[in-house]
Scaffold this active site. Sequence first.
Site, PDB file in Angstrom:
ATOM      1  N   THR A 154       1.477  -1.195  -0.586  1.00  0.00           N
ATOM      2  CA  THR A 154      -0.138   0.276  -0.312  1.00  0.00           C
ATOM      3  C   THR A 154       1.132   1.411   0.130  1.00  0.00           C
ATOM      4  O   THR A 154       2.122   1.063   0.337  1.00  0.00           O
ATOM      5  CB  THR A 154      -1.014  -0.115   1.434  1.00  0.00           C
ATOM      6  OG1 THR A 154      -1.718  -1.221   1.330  1.00  0.00           O
ATOM      7  CG2 THR A 154      -2.112   1.342   1.094  1.00  0.00           C
ATOM      8  N   ARG A 182     -13.693  -8.137  -1.769  1.00  0.00           N
ATOM      9  CA  ARG A 182     -12.778  -7.763  -0.022  1.00  0.00           C
ATOM     10  C   ARG A 182     -12.676  -6.283  -0.302  1.00  0.00           C
ATOM     11  O   ARG A 182     -12.528  -5.470  -1.271  1.00  0.00           O
ATOM     12  CB  ARG A 182     -11.760  -8.496  -0.326  1.00  0.00           C
ATOM     13  CG  ARG A 182     -10.431  -8.423   0.741  1.00  0.00           C
ATOM     14  CD  ARG A 182      -9.262  -7.676   0.710  1.00  0.00           C
ATOM     15  NE  ARG A 182      -8.160  -7.658   1.518  1.00  0.00           N
ATOM     16  CZ  ARG A 182      -7.842  -7.578   1.551  1.00  0.00           C
ATOM     17  NH1 ARG A 182      -7.165  -6.076   0.420  1.00  0.00           N
ATOM     18  NH2 ARG A 182      -6.962  -6.908   2.005  1.00  0.00           N
ATOM     19  N   SER A 184     -10.286  -3.362   1.319  1.00  0.00           N
ATOM     20  CA  SER A 184      -8.694  -3.360   2.025  1.00  0.00           C
ATOM     21  C   SER A 184      -9.062  -2.476   3.991  1.00  0.00           C
ATOM     22  O   SER A 184     -10.525  -1.739   3.756  1.00  0.00           O
ATOM     23  CB  SER A 184      -8.054  -2.967   1.459  1.00  0.00           C
ATOM     24  OG  SER A 184      -8.428  -1.445   1.421  1.00  0.00           O
ATOM     25  N   GLY A 206      -4.697  -5.955   5.500  1.00  0.00           N
ATOM     26  CA  GLY A 206      -5.617  -4.841   5.392  1.00  0.00           C
ATOM     27  C   GLY A 206      -6.360  -5.891   7.458  1.00  0.00           C
ATOM     28  O   GLY A 206      -7.154  -5.096   8.003  1.00  0.00           O
TER      29      GLY A 206
END
Length: 280
Positions: A154, A182, A184, A206
Site C-alpha cells: 500500500t 474484498r 481493504s 488490511g
Amino acid sequence: MKIIIHGGFFSESDQSHEIKTAKQNSLKEIAKKAYEYLQNHSAFDTVAYAVCLLEDDPLYNAGIGSQIQSDGIIRMSAAIMNGETQKLSGVINIQDVKNPIFVAKDLIREDDRVLGGQGAKNYASAHGFDHFSTEIPQRRKEYEAKLSNGGKGTVGCVAIDKEGKLAVATSTGGKGFEIPGRISDSATVAGNYANSYCAVSCTGVGEDIVSNATAAKIVTRVTDGMNLQTAFNKTFEELKTIDGFAGAIAIDKEGNIFHQDSYPTMVFASFDGENFEVFS
C-alpha cells in the site's frame, strides 16, 4: 513543514538488492518533490500529490503497480482525510482509473464521500477522469504464474503544512488474488485517519489493520494526551495479540514524525527540508 511517505513492505526474501535500492531512491525523490510542493500548497493538497507520484511508480502496489485479483481484474482503493475538517473521502474497488487518490480527493466536496465499485467508476467518468488500464506486464505474469508479493503493498503520505494543519492519504492495489469484493483497510479510518492532533497512514494486511483499528487508535490516543511514540507502542502491542501484520507512519501537531512496523520491513522516507530518513 514535514513529509513522511510509505510504499508498503520490503522483504529481503522476495526482492532483489536492485529493487531495494530502486525503492530507496524512488521514495527519497518522491519525498523531496512532495516537500517542495508543500511550500506553496496545503497539507491536504500535498498528500494527494505525493500519493499520486507513488501510484505512478510501478515499484509499488497502487495505481499502475496494482495487483490482479482472483478473477483477473484489478480493483483499487484510496482515501484522503483532512485533519482540520475531519472529513474523509475515498473510493473502494474502483477500476480503470490512473490515480484513485484524485477521485478520492474529488469526493471530499460531496455529501456522499465514500463510493465503491461501479458507483465509484461512474463518478470518476462523470467528473472527467479518463478510462485507464493500470495493468502492467509484470503483474499479469505474476497472476498467470499464481505468484504474489504477500499482500503487504500500500502507499501513503502524511504531511504537516506551514499553518500546522495535518492531512493523510493512502492508496492500494489490493493484496493480489483476493476474492472479488474484498474491502481493504485503506479507505477506512482503521488505515487512514487524521484530526488536528495527529495523522496516520497504514500498510500491511488490511484485515489485521481493521481488526486493530490501528490508525484511529493511534490518533485517538494522541488526541487524549499520549505522546506519539507511546500511542504507537500501545497500539502495536495490541496488534501482537492477533499476530497482526502492519506498519504505520504519522506526524503529530508538534511536527513529530514516527513510524513503526510489526514485522520487517516497511519501506518509507521522510523529509523536513534538511534531513532525509529512508528505510534501510
